[in-house]
Scaffold this motif. Structure first.
Motif, PDB file in Angstrom:
ATOM      1  N   UNK A   4     -10.466  -2.338  -3.072  1.00  0.00           N
ATOM      2  CA  UNK A   4     -11.228  -1.092  -3.014  1.00  0.00           C
ATOM      3  C   UNK A   4     -10.359   0.077  -2.590  1.00  0.00           C
ATOM      4  N   UNK A   5      -9.079   0.016  -2.966  1.00  0.00           N
ATOM      5  CA  UNK A   5      -8.213   1.167  -2.790  1.00  0.00           C
ATOM      6  C   UNK A   5      -7.379   1.157  -1.527  1.00  0.00           C
ATOM      7  N   UNK A   6      -6.379   2.035  -1.526  1.00  0.00           N
ATOM      8  CA  UNK A   6      -5.462   2.216  -0.396  1.00  0.00           C
ATOM      9  C   UNK A   6      -4.698   0.950  -0.055  1.00  0.00           C
ATOM     10  N   UNK A   7      -4.258   0.242  -1.080  1.00  0.00           N
ATOM     11  CA  UNK A   7      -3.380  -0.896  -0.833  1.00  0.00           C
ATOM     12  C   UNK A   7      -1.977  -0.410  -0.482  1.00  0.00           C
ATOM     13  N   UNK A   8      -1.649   0.783  -0.943  1.00  0.00           N
ATOM     14  CA  UNK A   8      -0.349   1.397  -0.665  1.00  0.00           C
ATOM     15  C   UNK A   8      -0.541   2.650   0.180  1.00  0.00           C
ATOM     16  N   UNK A   9       0.488   3.013   0.926  1.00  0.00           N
ATOM     17  CA  UNK A   9       0.457   4.254   1.692  1.00  0.00           C
ATOM     18  C   UNK A   9       0.326   5.449   0.752  1.00  0.00           C
ATOM     19  N   UNK A  10       1.017   5.375  -0.380  1.00  0.00           N
ATOM     20  CA  UNK A  10       0.872   6.371  -1.442  1.00  0.00           C
ATOM     21  C   UNK A  10       1.426   5.766  -2.727  1.00  0.00           C
ATOM     22  N   UNK A  11       0.977   6.291  -3.844  1.00  0.00           N
ATOM     23  CA  UNK A  11       1.425   5.820  -5.146  1.00  0.00           C
ATOM     24  C   UNK A  11       1.691   7.044  -6.003  1.00  0.00           C
ATOM     25  N   UNK A  40      -8.132   4.210  -4.402  1.00  0.00           N
ATOM     26  CA  UNK A  40      -8.370   4.837  -3.110  1.00  0.00           C
ATOM     27  C   UNK A  40      -7.814   6.240  -3.109  1.00  0.00           C
ATOM     28  N   UNK A  41      -7.937   6.940  -1.993  1.00  0.00           N
ATOM     29  CA  UNK A  41      -7.417   8.299  -1.927  1.00  0.00           C
ATOM     30  C   UNK A  41      -5.902   8.339  -1.810  1.00  0.00           C
ATOM     31  N   UNK A  42      -5.283   7.217  -1.453  1.00  0.00           N
ATOM     32  CA  UNK A  42      -3.822   7.190  -1.346  1.00  0.00           C
ATOM     33  C   UNK A  42      -3.149   6.675  -2.612  1.00  0.00           C
ATOM     34  N   UNK A  43      -3.883   5.928  -3.411  1.00  0.00           N
ATOM     35  CA  UNK A  43      -3.271   5.343  -4.608  1.00  0.00           C
ATOM     36  C   UNK A  43      -4.118   5.616  -5.854  1.00  0.00           C
ATOM     37  N   UNK A  44      -4.642   6.849  -5.943  1.00  0.00           N
ATOM     38  CA  UNK A  44      -5.504   7.197  -7.077  1.00  0.00           C
ATOM     39  C   UNK A  44      -4.722   7.336  -8.377  1.00  0.00           C
ATOM     40  N   UNK A  45      -3.377   7.340  -8.305  1.00  0.00           N
ATOM     41  CA  UNK A  45      -2.564   7.461  -9.511  1.00  0.00           C
ATOM     42  C   UNK A  45      -2.180   6.107 -10.107  1.00  0.00           C
ATOM     43  N   UNK A  46      -2.687   5.027  -9.536  1.00  0.00           N
ATOM     44  CA  UNK A  46      -2.472   3.717 -10.147  1.00  0.00           C
ATOM     45  C   UNK A  46      -3.044   3.742 -11.559  1.00  0.00           C
ATOM     46  N   UNK A  47      -2.238   3.257 -12.514  1.00  0.00           N
ATOM     47  CA  UNK A  47      -2.649   3.320 -13.910  1.00  0.00           C
ATOM     48  C   UNK A  47      -2.621   1.979 -14.614  1.00  0.00           C
ATOM     49  N   UNK A  48      -2.729   2.027 -15.928  1.00  0.00           N
ATOM     50  CA  UNK A  48      -2.845   0.814 -16.727  1.00  0.00           C
ATOM     51  C   UNK A  48      -1.568  -0.029 -16.700  1.00  0.00           C
ATOM     52  N   UNK A  49      -0.393   0.613 -16.565  1.00  0.00           N
ATOM     53  CA  UNK A  49       0.850  -0.150 -16.519  1.00  0.00           C
ATOM     54  C   UNK A  49       0.896  -1.034 -15.282  1.00  0.00           C
ATOM     55  N   UNK A  50       0.450  -0.496 -14.150  1.00  0.00           N
ATOM     56  CA  UNK A  50       0.370  -1.282 -12.923  1.00  0.00           C
ATOM     57  C   UNK A  50      -0.630  -2.420 -13.094  1.00  0.00           C
ATOM     58  N   UNK A  51      -1.790  -2.120 -13.674  1.00  0.00           N
ATOM     59  CA  UNK A  51      -2.824  -3.135 -13.862  1.00  0.00           C
ATOM     60  C   UNK A  51      -2.313  -4.273 -14.745  1.00  0.00           C
ATOM     61  N   UNK A 100       8.203  11.201  -4.792  1.00  0.00           N
ATOM     62  CA  UNK A 100       8.211  10.423  -3.550  1.00  0.00           C
ATOM     63  C   UNK A 100       8.288  11.334  -2.333  1.00  0.00           C
ATOM     64  N   UNK A 101       9.148  12.336  -2.399  1.00  0.00           N
ATOM     65  CA  UNK A 101       9.311  13.247  -1.271  1.00  0.00           C
ATOM     66  C   UNK A 101       8.038  14.050  -1.028  1.00  0.00           C
ATOM     67  N   UNK A 102       7.395  14.514  -2.093  1.00  0.00           N
ATOM     68  CA  UNK A 102       6.134  15.244  -1.956  1.00  0.00           C
ATOM     69  C   UNK A 102       5.093  14.352  -1.288  1.00  0.00           C
ATOM     70  N   UNK A 103       5.021  13.088  -1.722  1.00  0.00           N
ATOM     71  CA  UNK A 103       4.045  12.152  -1.160  1.00  0.00           C
ATOM     72  C   UNK A 103       4.338  11.863   0.304  1.00  0.00           C
ATOM     73  N   UNK A 104       5.618  11.725   0.652  1.00  0.00           N
ATOM     74  CA  UNK A 104       5.979  11.481   2.056  1.00  0.00           C
ATOM     75  C   UNK A 104       5.574  12.657   2.932  1.00  0.00           C
ATOM     76  N   UNK A 105       5.801  13.855   2.462  1.00  0.00           N
ATOM     77  CA  UNK A 105       5.430  15.044   3.230  1.00  0.00           C
ATOM     78  C   UNK A 105       3.911  15.136   3.396  1.00  0.00           C
ATOM     79  N   UNK A 106       3.192  14.850   2.334  1.00  0.00           N
ATOM     80  CA  UNK A 106       1.735  14.890   2.406  1.00  0.00           C
ATOM     81  C   UNK A 106       1.213  13.825   3.357  1.00  0.00           C
ATOM     82  N   UNK A 107       1.830  12.650   3.349  1.00  0.00           N
ATOM     83  CA  UNK A 107       1.398  11.566   4.239  1.00  0.00           C
ATOM     84  C   UNK A 107       1.667  11.937   5.696  1.00  0.00           C
TER      85      UNK A 107
END
Length: 217
Positions: A1-8, A41-52, A113-120
């Motif tokens: 149900x989301x947020x398996x990763x800190x960010x994606x 989830x709100x941290x990994x909402x960019x997970x897509x079909x390639x990951x799936x 990655x850097x943008x995501x780290x700063x946002x986190x």
């Protein structure tokens, strides 16, 4: 149900060693005959079909209904119902736009990655300075449950495991997971049993009860 990763930051980041470990574990479950479904989830909402495809799982929409016996179970990540946090809701609306996502994903991987780290970091600082983490809004929850005609709602996001009992339905909140600190690991899940009931389990796999929220309606 989301947020398996800190960010994606995109499915092209699947080669990251930590991400690869998670993907290998999911794929092992798939090969063992376990069907896996993923809700963003709100941290990994960019997970897509390639990951799936890489992990052998099926993507789900944010609001998913399961029918079990006489009950309808509504599954959702939960962040869309935190309507009282106006800055977050504005941010969420922005980053869920296809145009924003296309523009973000077109940037080099390391820059994303850097943008995501700063946002986190900004998010963690905000949480540390707040008196309490934001919670879902009762009115938004009631509206959503009524819309789907559900008797049970299950969500995550808020990291406040509990069972909220309303007059018309029950709401279960899943915990987050942290197994990096051996002295006090946390986590847990809900199992849907053959008789249609729900059983909670803690991080060690022991059956437990979710606490009843003191302000449950």
């Amino acid at each position: 149900m989301g947020d398996l990763f800190e960010y994606w930051v995109g499915d092209d980041d699947i080669g990251d060693p930590y991400h690869q470990t998670i993907c290998d574990a999911l794929l092992a479950c798939y090969h063992a005959g376990i069907r896996i479904y993923w809700m963003h989830g709100n941290r990994d909402f960019l997970v897509g079909s390639a990951f799936a495809d890489r992990c052998g799982l099926q993507l789900l929409p944010d609001h998913q209904i399961l029918q079990t016996g006489k009950n309808s179970l509504l599954l959702t990540h939960g962040d869309a119902e935190c309507t009282g946090d106006l800055p977050y809701m504005a941010f969420r609306q922005q980053v869920r736009q296809p145009q924003w996502q296309q523009q973000f994903l077109s940037q080099p991987l390391e820059k994303r990655r850097e943008i995501a780290r700063q946002m986190r970091q900004q998010s963690q600082q905000k949480q540390a300075n707040a008196m309490a983490l934001g919670d879902v809004d009762d009115a938004a929850i009631r509206t959503l449950v009524e819309k789907h005609g559900a008797q049970i709602m299950i969500h995550g996001h808020t990291h406040r495991p509990a069972m909220h009992q309303y007059a018309e339905f029950s709401r279960y909140v899943l915990p987050d997971w942290d197994c990096d600190h051996a002295a006090s690991p946390r986590g847990g899940w809900l199992a849907l049993l053959s008789d249609g009931s729900l059983q909670a389990y803690d991080v060690h796999g022991a059956a437990t009860q979710l606490p009843l929220h003191p302000h449950a309606a």
